[in-house]
Design an enzyme around this catalytic site. Structure first.
Site, PDB file in Angstrom:
ATOM      1  N   ASP A 226      -9.071  -5.278 -18.311  1.00 49.38           N
ATOM      2  CA  ASP A 226      -9.431  -4.693 -17.010  1.00 49.38           C
ATOM      3  C   ASP A 226      -8.673  -5.351 -15.859  1.00 49.38           C
ATOM      4  O   ASP A 226      -8.462  -6.560 -15.854  1.00 49.38           O
ATOM      5  CB  ASP A 226     -10.924  -4.900 -16.731  1.00 49.38           C
TER       6      ASP A 226
ATOM      7  N   ASP B 262     -14.912   4.339 -23.627  1.00 47.72           N
ATOM      8  CA  ASP B 262     -14.710   2.896 -23.802  1.00 47.72           C
ATOM      9  C   ASP B 262     -14.850   2.506 -25.279  1.00 47.72           C
ATOM     10  O   ASP B 262     -15.246   3.337 -26.109  1.00 47.72           O
ATOM     11  CB  ASP B 262     -15.716   2.143 -22.918  1.00 47.72           C
TER      12      ASP B 262
END
Ligand SMILES: *[C@@H]1O[C@H](CO)[C@@H](O)[C@H](O)[C@H]1NC(C)=O
Ligand SMILES: *[C@@H]1O[C@H](CO)[C@@H](O)[C@H](O)[C@H]1NC(C)=O
Ligand SMILES: *[C@@H]1O[C@H](CO)[C@@H](O)[C@H](O)[C@H]1NC(C)=O
Length: 409
Positions: free
Chosen positions: A220, A159
């Protein structure tokens, strides 16, 4: 509606992508399961032992993946997302799993997953902290890569939160890529580099393709139709940039499949499955495989759709037409075949007819002299032999998609 509209196609299908990350992995898009969208950062195992992030969750998913046909369908990776580590590194500076929730440790979990013939994915972050505030890997890339390799991890989702200076994002992702390479273990490298870089400038996709096996471009996914639509819209809008870089070894990642959860209607689930196949997307489900409705399971395990997603030519599809609340997407397949998705973006009314006049569709020239059209979804239906004079008519539900393949004869 008749497709007698000017068909605008970019050069996207003519270019050969640059060199991919040279680790021999992800020659077709990765398939598996990833905990985030469905289970998030639920660490309250006292109150919610069934759904919290702990080793049992991943063992149970691995069990079900083997028993219920997921593995046979191609879903291979069981992936841990954020919230697995302890807040503290160990005395040697290594990440360690939360001792209460992963008492056996990640190596044991990897052994278990491997004993089922599956692979284990894990999560870390390029910056000082993960997005949920667990220890980040900045300054620890070599140690963390070695730790993951020692544990037998097969995929790393890396990430991009908490990078103190965004100019170093690329460097961080590249350094971790070489750290993984140095371990000598084959580890699929899933990046979020472009997602975080787009906030500042257009990412260098050639560099990303050399560094990562797949990469997230956009925010997301949520368990809602609006979210799926926004991902598709972004991808279509940026297709001249992102489509040419996809190919064996490196893929654009539009995020998890949310089929089998709560937010999408049956037609919307079919749209997600069809378009993720067209986009050559990694198929990482985030749902509860222990309790999933038969229709969602059938859709996720549909062999023909998976075959489109996994087509060995490895060309990502693109949107070629948007008109009258329809979208037409296509993906060139091996054997000079074509996959075609017709999406009905009108959110009122009933099923609508869409007519494809073969003669005006440049990519359908494979129908000269003859081709064979098969409807894959919503139901399997052979639509017979066609030629350049044919008009192929499909019916599409609101927010749904009809998926076809076109095969030269
Ligand atoms: C590391 O990189 C080299 C050179 O690019 C490549 O040949 C090798 O297969 C890679 N090793 C691993 C484990 O990815
Ligand atoms: C990447 O590696 C180079 C060479 O070792 C180093 O100079 C640089 O600081 C590293 N960058 C990051 C973000 O880790
Ligand atoms: C059309 O294609 C299907 C597979 O998509 C095949 O089973 C069928 O035999 C083909 N029909 C003809 C006439 O070639």
């Amino acid at each position: 509606m008749r497709a007698s509209i000017i068909v605008v196609i970019g050069l996207v299908c003519l270019l050969v992508p640059a060199a991919a990350l040279d680790n021999g992995l992800a020659l077709t898009p990765t398939m598996g399961w990833l905990h985030w969208e469905r289970f998030m950062c639920n660490t309250d195992c006292d109150a919610d032992p069934q759904n919290c992030i702990r080793e049992e969750l991943f063992m149970q998913m691995a069990d079900v993946m083997v028993k219920e046909g997921w593995k046979d369908a191609g879903y291979e990776f069981v992936c841990i997302d954020d919230c697995w580590p302890s807040q503290q590194r160990d005395a040697q500076g290594r990440l360690q799993a939360d001792p209460k929730r992963f008492p056996s440790g990640i190596k044991k979990l990897a052994d278990y997953v491997h004993s089922k013939g599956l692979k284990l994915g894990i999560y870390a972050d390029v910056g000082t902290k993960t997005c949920a505030g667990y220890p980040g890997s900045l300054g620890y890339y070599d140690i963390d890569a070695k730790t993951f390799a020692d544990w037998g991890v097969d995929l790393l989702k890396f990430d991009g939160c908490f990078m103190p200076d965004w100019h170093q994002l690329g460097e961080g992702y590249i350094n971790m890529s070489s750290a993984l390479n140095q371990t000598g273990r084959s580890i699929v490298y899933s990046c979020e580099w472009p997602l975080y870089e787009w906030q500042h400038q257009q990412p260098d996709y050639e560099a990303i393709r050399k560094t990562c096996n797949h990469w997230r471009n956009y925010g997301d996914v949520y368990d809602q139709w609006t979210s799926v639509k926004s991902i598709l819209d972004w991808t279509a809008e940026k297709q001249k940039i992102v489509v040419p870089v996809a190919g064996p070894g490196g893929w654009n990642d539009p995020d998890m499949l949310i089929i089998g959860n709560f937010g999408l209607s049956r037609d919307q689930q079919q749209t997600q499955m069809a378009l993720w196949a067209i986009m050559a997307a990694p198929l990482l489900m985030s749902n509860d495989l222990r309790d999933i409705c038969p229709k969602a399971k059938e859709l996720l395990q549909n062999k023909q759709i998976i075959a489109i997603n996994q087509d060995p030519l490895g060309k990502q599809g693109y949107r070629i037409l948007k008109a009258d609340s329809f979208e037409l997407w296509e993906r060139p397949l091996s054997g000079n075949r074509l996959a075609v998705a017709v999406m009905n973006r009108q959110e009122i009314g009933g099923p609508r007819r869409f007519t494809i006049s073969v003669a005006i569709m440049p990519s359908w020239k494979l129908c000269n002299p003859k081709c064979n059209v098969t409807q894959i979804m919503p139901t399997y239906k052979e639509m017979g032999v066609q030629n350049l004079l044919s008009e192929v008519v499909v019916q599409v539900n609101p927010t749904g998609t009809t998926l076809l393949t076109v095969n030269p004869l």
